[in-house]
Motif scaffolding. Structure first.
Motif, mmCIF file in Angstrom:
data_model
loop_
_atom_site.group_PDB
_atom_site.id
_atom_site.type_symbol
_atom_site.label_atom_id
_atom_site.label_comp_id
_atom_site.label_asym_id
_atom_site.label_seq_id
_atom_site.Cartn_x
_atom_site.Cartn_y
_atom_site.Cartn_z
ATOM 1 N N ALA A 56 9.438 -5.333 3.968
ATOM 2 C CA ALA A 56 8.545 -5.827 3.347
ATOM 3 C C ALA A 56 7.124 -5.286 3.142
ATOM 4 O O ALA A 56 6.723 -4.402 4.141
ATOM 5 C CB ALA A 56 8.272 -7.392 3.982
ATOM 6 N N PRO A 57 6.410 -4.979 1.906
ATOM 7 C CA PRO A 57 5.328 -4.348 1.957
ATOM 8 C C PRO A 57 4.262 -5.238 2.654
ATOM 9 O O PRO A 57 4.201 -6.459 2.670
ATOM 10 C CB PRO A 57 5.116 -4.549 0.392
ATOM 11 N N GLU A 58 3.150 -4.489 3.222
ATOM 12 C CA GLU A 58 2.155 -5.293 3.963
ATOM 13 C C GLU A 58 1.237 -5.638 3.026
ATOM 14 O O GLU A 58 0.671 -5.015 1.968
ATOM 15 C CB GLU A 58 1.425 -4.149 4.679
ATOM 16 N N PRO A 59 1.022 -7.116 3.430
ATOM 17 C CA PRO A 59 -0.075 -7.684 2.272
ATOM 18 C C PRO A 59 -1.451 -7.232 2.857
ATOM 19 O O PRO A 59 -2.080 -7.045 3.798
ATOM 20 C CB PRO A 59 -0.040 -9.193 2.774
ATOM 21 N N GLU A 60 -2.163 -6.961 1.630
ATOM 22 C CA GLU A 60 -3.758 -6.230 1.831
ATOM 23 C C GLU A 60 -4.346 -7.457 2.260
ATOM 24 O O GLU A 60 -4.584 -8.491 1.758
ATOM 25 C CB GLU A 60 -3.934 -5.761 0.420
ATOM 26 N N ALA A 61 -5.117 -6.984 3.403
ATOM 27 C CA ALA A 61 -6.086 -7.855 4.145
ATOM 28 C C ALA A 61 -7.519 -7.775 3.334
ATOM 29 O O ALA A 61 -7.939 -6.615 3.467
ATOM 30 C CB ALA A 61 -6.247 -7.426 5.571
ATOM 31 N N GLU A 62 -7.795 -8.799 2.909
ATOM 32 C CA GLU A 62 -9.141 -8.871 2.133
ATOM 33 C C GLU A 62 -10.278 -9.277 3.149
ATOM 34 O O GLU A 62 -10.272 -10.395 3.756
ATOM 35 C CB GLU A 62 -9.137 -9.572 1.011
#
Length: 87
Positions: A56-62
């Motif tokens: 799974a692609p890593e969710p971008e941490a904002e």
């Protein structure tokens, strides 16, 4: 001398004892097999879940804007900070 009917009865009794022993052993083996199958199923599920998580692609941490600026303003160990002056 053993009676004619006594010998087959003794053999039948021995066979019955052997059958009971084997049934008990089969029950034990089936119980152990069920436990091993449960472990195998859990391990297979864990492997699939791990593969999915790694694929799974890593969710971008904002980061919130104030957190980013706080990091930029934080002093680094060993750095020289200029003396503060008003104005």
């Amino acid at each position: 001398m053993a009676s004619v009917m006594g010998l087959p009865e003794a053999r039948e009794t021995a066979a019955q004892v052997r059958v009971e022993e084997l049934r008990e052993e089969a029950e034990r083996v089936l119980a152990e097999l069920a436990k091993a199958e449960a472990v195998l199923e859990r391990r297979a599920i864990a492997r699939v879940q791990l593969a999915e998580a790694l694929a799974a692609p890593e969710p971008e941490a904002e980061e919130p804007p104030e957190a980013a600026s706080a990091v930029a303003r934080a002093a680094v160990a060993g750095s020289t900070v200029p003396h503060w002056q008003e104005g």
